[in-house]
Design an enzyme around this catalytic site. Structure first.
Site, PDB file in Angstrom:
ATOM      1  CG  HIS A   1      -0.616   2.231  -9.171  1.00 29.68           C
ATOM      2  ND1 HIS A   1      -0.768   1.847  -7.866  1.00 29.68           N
ATOM      3  CD2 HIS A   1      -1.696   3.012  -9.452  1.00 29.68           C
ATOM      4  CE1 HIS A   1      -1.893   2.363  -7.375  1.00 29.68           C
ATOM      5  NE2 HIS A   1      -2.470   3.079  -8.321  1.00 29.68           N
TER       6      HIS A   1
ATOM      7  CD1 TRP B   1       7.203   6.748  -2.450  1.00 25.09           C
ATOM      8  CD2 TRP B   1       6.695   6.840  -4.627  1.00 25.09           C
ATOM      9  NE1 TRP B   1       8.385   6.716  -3.158  1.00 25.09           N
ATOM     10  CE2 TRP B   1       8.104   6.767  -4.504  1.00 25.09           C
ATOM     11  CE3 TRP B   1       6.136   6.904  -5.908  1.00 25.09           C
ATOM     12  CZ2 TRP B   1       8.951   6.758  -5.609  1.00 25.09           C
ATOM     13  CZ3 TRP B   1       6.980   6.902  -7.008  1.00 25.09           C
ATOM     14  CH2 TRP B   1       8.380   6.833  -6.845  1.00 25.09           C
TER      15      TRP B   1
ATOM     16  CB  THR C   1     -13.187  -7.689  -4.276  1.00 27.02           C
ATOM     17  OG1 THR C   1     -13.000  -7.581  -2.854  1.00 27.02           O
ATOM     18  CG2 THR C   1     -12.863  -9.101  -4.704  1.00 27.02           C
TER      19      THR C   1
ATOM     20  NE  ARG D   1      -2.795  -1.126   4.485  1.00 32.07           N
ATOM     21  CZ  ARG D   1      -4.059  -1.160   4.110  1.00 32.07           C
ATOM     22  NH1 ARG D   1      -4.876  -2.021   4.667  1.00 32.07           N
ATOM     23  NH2 ARG D   1      -4.523  -0.343   3.178  1.00 32.07           N
TER      24      ARG D   1
ATOM     25  CG  ASP E   1      -2.014   1.004   1.152  1.00 32.17           C
ATOM     26  OD1 ASP E   1      -2.379   1.402   0.029  1.00 32.17           O
ATOM     27  OD2 ASP E   1      -2.512   1.425   2.216  1.00 32.17           O
TER      28      ASP E   1
ATOM     29  CG  LEU F   1       9.600 -16.600  -3.445  1.00 29.57           C
ATOM     30  CD1 LEU F   1       9.510 -16.679  -1.913  1.00 29.57           C
ATOM     31  CD2 LEU F   1      10.060 -15.199  -3.858  1.00 29.57           C
TER      32      LEU F   1
ATOM     33  NE  ARG G   1      -7.664   0.981   5.747  1.00 25.67           N
ATOM     34  CZ  ARG G   1      -7.387   2.264   5.935  1.00 25.67           C
ATOM     35  NH1 ARG G   1      -7.418   2.778   7.141  1.00 25.67           N
ATOM     36  NH2 ARG G   1      -7.074   3.037   4.906  1.00 25.67           N
ATOM     37  CG  LEU G   2      -5.748  -7.500   8.327  1.00 26.06           C
ATOM     38  CD1 LEU G   2      -6.389  -8.733   8.944  1.00 26.06           C
ATOM     39  CD2 LEU G   2      -4.405  -7.869   7.711  1.00 26.06           C
TER      40      LEU G   2
HETATM   41  C1  IPE Z   1      -5.462  -2.599   0.023  1.00 26.51           C
HETATM   42  O1  IPE Z   1      -5.166  -1.262  -0.099  1.00 26.51           O
HETATM   43  C2  IPE Z   1      -5.408  -3.270  -1.308  1.00 26.51           C
HETATM   44  C3  IPE Z   1      -4.095  -3.369  -1.930  1.00 26.51           C
HETATM   45  C4  IPE Z   1      -2.962  -2.975  -1.403  1.00 26.51           C
HETATM   46  C5  IPE Z   1      -4.071  -3.986  -3.221  1.00 26.51           C
HETATM   47  P1  IPE Z   1      -6.280  -0.136  -0.267  1.00 26.51           P
HETATM   48  O2  IPE Z   1      -5.577   1.142  -0.467  1.00 26.51           O
HETATM   49  O3  IPE Z   1      -7.251  -0.555  -1.324  1.00 26.51           O
HETATM   50  O4  IPE Z   1      -7.049  -0.183   1.129  1.00 26.51           O
HETATM   51  P2  IPE Z   1      -7.825   0.957   1.908  1.00 26.51           P
HETATM   52  O5  IPE Z   1      -8.812   1.548   0.938  1.00 26.51           O
HETATM   53  O6  IPE Z   1      -6.831   1.967   2.370  1.00 26.51           O
HETATM   54  O7  IPE Z   1      -8.472   0.260   3.060  1.00 26.51           O
HETATM   55  C1  IPE Z   2      -1.707   0.304  -3.281  1.00 35.12           C
HETATM   56  O1  IPE Z   2      -1.469   1.671  -3.317  1.00 35.12           O
HETATM   57  C2  IPE Z   2      -1.983  -0.276  -4.644  1.00 35.12           C
HETATM   58  C3  IPE Z   2      -3.380  -0.648  -4.876  1.00 35.12           C
HETATM   59  C4  IPE Z   2      -4.329  -0.576  -3.997  1.00 35.12           C
HETATM   60  C5  IPE Z   2      -3.728  -1.125  -6.197  1.00 35.12           C
HETATM   61  P1  IPE Z   2      -2.651   2.723  -3.269  1.00 35.12           P
HETATM   62  O2  IPE Z   2      -3.070   3.028  -4.671  1.00 35.12           O
HETATM   63  O3  IPE Z   2      -3.761   2.256  -2.399  1.00 35.12           O
HETATM   64  O4  IPE Z   2      -1.937   3.956  -2.632  1.00 35.12           O
HETATM   65  P2  IPE Z   2      -2.540   4.957  -1.545  1.00 35.12           P
HETATM   66  O5  IPE Z   2      -2.993   4.138  -0.399  1.00 35.12           O
HETATM   67  O6  IPE Z   2      -3.675   5.682  -2.226  1.00 35.12           O
HETATM   68  O7  IPE Z   2      -1.399   5.859  -1.203  1.00 35.12           O
HETATM   69 MG    MG Z   3      -4.109   2.449  -0.414  1.00 34.72          MG
END
Ligand code: IPE
Ligand code: IPE
Ligand code: MG
Length: 232
Positions: free
Chosen positions: A32, A20, A61, A177, A15, A126, A183-184
């Protein structure tokens, strides 16, 4: 290392890509892209650290609710990775598997993923288990529906776990994380019953081997009791 603290299966919620990039005045997609590079470095680091299984959360999802441009961009990035990195995965001895409903993914990505899975299936250095269109609640409901379809008459924990995407994998020992969120977000809810957790502040694109080493150090000091008592 404590006897019960072998780190076989590491799971990471990747995440913080968006934040970033935004901090650098760049597009979320730029973040990304950097995230994919970070994943490549992390795979190499896991091999160097003798970790056997790496599960990563790439797309949830719930992530479909993001703007179409961002979703399409992520799908393209993952499919480019699958197309370009087959040989690298083979050379590293990486076996790629997935968890999540692949049916909703764009055809190009599905084809690239299935090819990568097929080409790496005999590797054993791996296992990289990628969560794509993955949500733990959807996974649990899917397991129930598969059991109903199989007319399963009675179910224990072992039977149930056999219907999860992770049926071939042990539960994660440690879940990291990135990005400082605690959170999960619907990640491996059934499998994490006795996982340890580590929440570094670093955003995923800046994640590196040092962070894993620090996490392992912290993990090895934890007392995993699994409901029992500490051995004297
Ligand atoms: C969780 O991150 C999903 C991934 C890292 C792929 P999110 O950015 O979607 O989660 P929330 O919205 O902060 O809970
Ligand atoms: C995680 O990074 C990647 C995905 C959820 C696909 P985010 O896109 O959620 O990045 P933040 O949390 O908005 O910084
Ligand atoms: Mg995020």
């Amino acid at each position: 290392m404590k006897a019960n603290n072998k780190l076989e299966h590491l799971a990471i919620i990747m995440d913080g890509n968006g934040r970033w990039a935004t901090r650098r005045g760049k597009s979320r997609l730029f973040g990304h892209k950097a995230g994919v590079e970070s994943l490549k470095r992390t795979v190499s680091a896991c091999i160097e650290l003798d970790i056997k299984i790496l599960s990563v959360f790439a797309f949830s999802t719930e992530n479909w609710s993001r703007p179409k441009e961002e979703v399409d961009g992520i799908m393209n990035l993952i499919s480019d990775f699958c197309e370009q990195d087959v040989q690298r995965c083979v050379d590293l001895g990486v076996k790629v598997v997935t968890m999540g409903d692949l049916s909703r993914l764009p055809d190009k990505l599905k084809t690239a993923l299935l090819n990568l899975i097929q080409k790496t299936k005999d590797n054993n250095k791996l296992i990289v288990n990628v969560g794509i269109n993955y949500g733990a609640r959807a996974e649990i409901v899917r397991a129930v529906n598969l059991m109903l379809a199989d007319r399963v008459k009675s179910c224990d924990e072992k039977t149930f776990a056999n219907y999860l995407y992770t049926s071939q994998l042990p539960d994660p020992d440690l879940i990291i994380r990135a990005s400082g969120e605690n959170r999960l977000s619907n990640f491996m809810l059934y499998q994490c019953a006795y996982s340890e957790f580590y929440f570094p502040k670093v955003h995923w694109p800046d994640f590196n081997k040092k962070v894993i080493q620090k996490a392992i150090k912290v993990y090895q000091k934890r007392n995993r009791r699994f409901g029992g008592l500490l051995a004297k």
